[in-house]
Design a protein around this motif. Structure first.
Motif, short mmCIF file in Angstrom:
data_model
loop_
_atom_site.label_atom_id
_atom_site.label_comp_id
_atom_site.label_asym_id
_atom_site.label_seq_id
_atom_site.Cartn_x
_atom_site.Cartn_y
_atom_site.Cartn_z
N VAL A 7 0.85 -1.20 0.00
CA VAL A 7 0.00 0.00 0.00
C VAL A 7 0.89 1.25 0.00
N GLU A 8 2.17 1.06 -0.28
CA GLU A 8 3.09 2.20 -0.22
C GLU A 8 2.78 3.20 -1.35
N ARG A 267 -4.72 2.43 5.47
CA ARG A 267 -3.35 1.93 5.25
C ARG A 267 -2.63 2.74 4.17
N THR A 270 -1.66 6.05 5.94
CA THR A 270 -0.62 5.94 6.97
C THR A 270 0.72 5.54 6.35
N ALA A 271 0.67 4.85 5.22
CA ALA A 271 1.92 4.53 4.52
C ALA A 271 2.63 5.82 4.09
N LEU A 272 1.86 6.88 3.95
CA LEU A 272 2.39 8.19 3.57
C LEU A 272 2.68 9.04 4.80
N GLY A 273 2.50 8.48 5.99
CA GLY A 273 2.80 9.23 7.21
C GLY A 273 1.60 9.90 7.85
N LEU A 440 -4.29 14.73 8.41
CA LEU A 440 -3.12 15.31 9.07
C LEU A 440 -1.97 14.31 9.13
N ASN A 441 -0.77 14.85 9.06
CA ASN A 441 0.40 13.98 9.23
C ASN A 441 0.79 13.90 10.71
N GLN A 442 1.90 13.22 11.01
CA GLN A 442 2.31 13.02 12.40
C GLN A 442 2.73 14.32 13.08
N VAL B 7 8.02 16.21 12.94
CA VAL B 7 8.76 14.94 13.09
C VAL B 7 8.91 14.28 11.72
N GLU B 8 8.64 15.04 10.66
CA GLU B 8 8.69 14.45 9.32
C GLU B 8 10.14 14.10 8.95
N THR B 270 6.46 6.66 12.37
CA THR B 270 5.17 6.62 11.66
C THR B 270 5.10 7.74 10.62
N ALA B 271 5.82 8.82 10.85
CA ALA B 271 5.89 9.87 9.82
C ALA B 271 6.49 9.33 8.53
N LEU B 272 7.26 8.27 8.67
CA LEU B 272 7.89 7.63 7.51
C LEU B 272 7.05 6.45 7.01
N GLY B 273 5.87 6.25 7.61
CA GLY B 273 5.00 5.17 7.14
C GLY B 273 5.11 3.88 7.93
N GLN B 442 3.54 -0.17 6.47
CA GLN B 442 2.11 -0.54 6.40
C GLN B 442 1.88 -1.74 5.49
N SER B 443 2.85 -2.08 4.68
CA SER B 443 2.70 -3.26 3.81
C SER B 443 3.35 -4.48 4.42
#
Lengths: 490, 490
Positions: A7-8, A267, A270-273, A440-442, B7-8, B270-273, B442-443
């Motif tokens: 899902v990346e 998913r 979240t794969a995108l952060g 929103l991101n992290q 935190v990105e 998680t910011a990195l997925g 996530q994958s």
């Protein structure tokens, strides 16, 4: 480690072009997707809606079709009830809590009258009558129903008025709502692509979401979204791995879904952060008979009561499944059982009929004296129309007398107990979004070009749930997301 | 939306170089970080450990210092107990469940004897004696203690043997463990950089983690990790926003931490997925007196018992705080209170001393007859040394007789109740990792160059917790992560 399909996110630079292009790409044609598509199209955007099933509807179409609305709707007024947004907010803050999202909830309550009119303008009608008995779903076509507002402690926190709005139909109303919303979205100009499953977000070099890669009959199809992508893919009750990771209380139980709520949107994002919220929050329901419970007792396997039996049925279900070790039992006497109107019986017959509580304890495997202690205490206070333990409405209080009976509230509807655990639910947690649906991101900042609504996102719910709030906030915030997505630009 | 610092991830291409370089960069110098640093250095890697505080130790150094170990350790044998890994697994699968991580737990139990020897080789000593009474932390220097293994239902699922291993000290042992582990890591060659807070991961164009950006006294410092970054930053109990999103049950309660468990590692990854697991799982403890509870009753505000009082104290705390509405009360009689050894009293005095249960009910605001029904049932069975409700060990069963007393188990240690809610906890959920500490996306695939251990990751825990399992799995899987990080390459 699993061999889960990826899902990346896909880099735009890795694609040679797009098969389809639009302004707003909505992913998932359930209630949130239809609401988003309608508003985006009505705002002038070129809208495509992807749906992985053979047609629109999703889990929304399988639902009972209650809409939790209030604050003084025309239907409430026609039925003689005086409500206002603050009163609605006070109830929902408690009933959807602890930790309901007060910012979203405030908007939802303030906008509820308008939202009801929006449904009517989409062609839904509501009969101006109240179903005035505890029920999961009335066996009538009454347009208004109680959803726990008149039970303790909620009746002490807000003026009790009913807010379950039901479109006029003889059966489950979800299909009717979806029929109208899909028709409205298409009439406004949105186009649906069915059998098309989004699998990855496409991002440009600046991290902006500009489309998706989808699959149709196994082949990749690419979509470019000039303005934004709106994820309305639903929750994750159908994804066992996500349940195990995030909401294990639902593992092994039934699923309130159309079978495709696999969390794919959550998913992909979240794969995108993207950040998530409240992934452990769930709706959970026993297949129990509210009309039997209010006239008797709901006890755990040790014969202890743990809640007033006249609450919204989802609340006694949650209290049982989440907080009590099983088994649970509905205890009733003959007089109470015979008092249940035939239309509220749903074919249920009591079991374990006994002349004494001692026999019933033995039949149910309870410690000797356990149930007797509970019934003795209940009866003593019920004589005086009091329930100092849980404050059930006095109209249901009456000493229980032999013969007694018990029913397993996990098999309350005749013939259903063989279908698994008698418990079914769905997930409430998801992507962390603004009130306009921006994901929103992290770091708490919007991911450009990405929106979400419905159960792919975290909505108004904290740890509680009431019927009609998922269709309700899915459509309400789906509309907001659609409007904002239509105007999103870099 | 918040103004949270970003935190990105930072792109390697955006940096002009690195201030420091090493093979393995460990982020956080608590127990997991020290264990990872030791093993990576022992494997020949050049190791740097970042610590945001002025010195190493983290929340591990504040802990009681129990280590949950077994399977037949030398200490168990010296105290006359026969254990094996399968027996240990059977207990922990239940006690850390439901939904303990069986793959990690299997390794943890199989490796526990070796892990105990590893602690001894680092200079920790354990007195060969058992503290044989229920306690959060024995007031002695006994090296072995029970942690719920001998209570129902666990004593029916596994042969009960004690597994709480306590290094020889007069007080909280966490500082001692950390002193030895930090010394060991440094002796093996690891270098610590203190007052240095990692804020962002650095990734190359292939998505591999190759370092971090940190801040020291407000200035950025960059670190290049040639092999891997190991996140051992702890949980998120000190981050109110993360608690609200993921583990709201701990909001407003005390924190079992050194004050810096803000989830930064979880957020950076998680910011990195990166995927997470079980973010809602928590340890939660009442400041209650186990020695009082076993000799009396633990009841809720309606006078109902809900658990056998002789379980691991964290379990009755969890049952109360997570599943029962407050208040909770410890009920005891004079004979029971006077039976408590002085060393187990911790200065607690009972309150609400009354001659009758009716008076006690009134003092505690319970429905009339509620507590009396519970005590009557308890006494009737206790006469025959039975507890058919919850199966407390017969050695604690004795009918309660006047005078009676109650104590609030949220203020059980003398003088502590004014310090907030009398409930404190920490978080158990975190990054989804392999048994070797590789952080998964996530994958379900490892993010190259990124490892995690300790409470930054999800470990052996499901929804349950037992003392010593966090120091235990933090060090055990910290060691594995350190070893694997040392050999990680593209």
């Amino acid at each position: 480690m699993t061999a889960t399909p990826s899902v990346e996110p896909v880099s735009a630079g890795s694609l040679t072009g797009f098969d389809h292009e639009c302004d707003v790409l909505v992913v998932g044609f359930g209630c949130a997707g239809a609401a988003a598509a309608f508003e985006a199209a009505a705002a002038g955007a070129d809208v495509l809606v992807l749906e992985r099933a053979g047609g629109p509807g999703g889990s929304s179409a399988m639902s009972g079709g209650e809409l939790y609305l209030g604050g003084g709707t025309a239907l409430q007024k026609a039925c003689g009830f005086d409500d206002d947004p603050d009163n609605m907010f006070a109830y929902l803050r408690a009933a959807l809590g602890p930790h309901a999202d007060e910012e979203k909830l405030r908007l939802y309550c303030d906008g509820s009258v308008e939202h009801f009119e929006w449904f009517r303008a989409r062609g839904l009608t509501f009969n101006e009558s109240l179903y005035d008995a505890p029920s999961w779903m009335p066996p009538t076509t009454d347009g208004l129903m109680w959803l726990g507002e008149n039970a303790h402690p909620y009746n002490t926190l807000a003026r009790p008025v009913p807010r379950g709005h039901r479109p006029a139909t003889e059966s489950f109303g979800g299909w009717l709502i979806m029929e109208r919303l899909v028709a409205a979205a298409k009439a406004a100009g949105a186009t649906g692509h069915e059998d098309t499953r989004a699998t990855n977000l496409v991002v440009d070099d600046d991290g902006r979401v500009i489309g998706v890669v989808a699959h149709r009959y196994g082949d990749p199809v690419t979509y470019r979204a000039r303005s934004a992508v709106v994820l309305t893919t639903g929750g994750f009750v159908d994804n066992e791995e996500m349940l195990a990771h995030h909401a294990p209380v639902l593992l092994g139980h039934g699923k309130v879904s159309a079978g495709l709520d696999d969390g794919s949107g959550i998913r992909m994002a979240t794969a995108l952060g993207a950040a998530t919220r409240r992934m452990a929050s769930v709706e959970v329901a026993l297949t129990a008979l509210p009309a039997m419970l209010v006239r008797g007792l709901l006890v755990n396997g040790l014969g202890q009561r743990f809640i007033n039996e006249d609450v919204y049925p989802g609340l006694f279900s949650h209290a049982a499944v989440v907080h009590q070790p099983g088994p649970y039992w509905a205890i009733i006497d003959e007089e109470g059982f015979e008092d249940i109107p035939a239309r509220d019986l749903w074919g249920v017959r009591p079991r374990h009929v006994t002349e004494t509580l001692a026999e019933l304890e033995e039949a149910l495997g309870m410690p000797p004296g356990a149930l007797e202690a509970t019934v003795t205490a209940y009866n003593r206070h019920a004589e005086r129309k009091r329930d100092p333990y849980f404050h059930k409405d006095p109209k249901w209080l009456r000493p229980l007398r032999p013969p007694f009976a018990a029913a397993d509230p996990r098999g309350g509807f005749g013939g259903r107990e063989e279908q698994g655990t008698g418990v079914a639910g769905f997930t409430l947690g998801g992507l962390h979004t603004t009130v306009d649906g921006a994901v929103l991101n992290q770091s708490g900042r919007p991911i450009p070009g990405l929106y979400a609504a419905g159960r792919a996102g975290a909505g108004i719910h904290g740890q509680g749930y009431v019927s009609g709030t998922s269709l309700g906030d899915g459509t309400f915030f789906g509309r907001r997301a659609g409007r904002h997505a239509a105007t999103a630009s870099e």
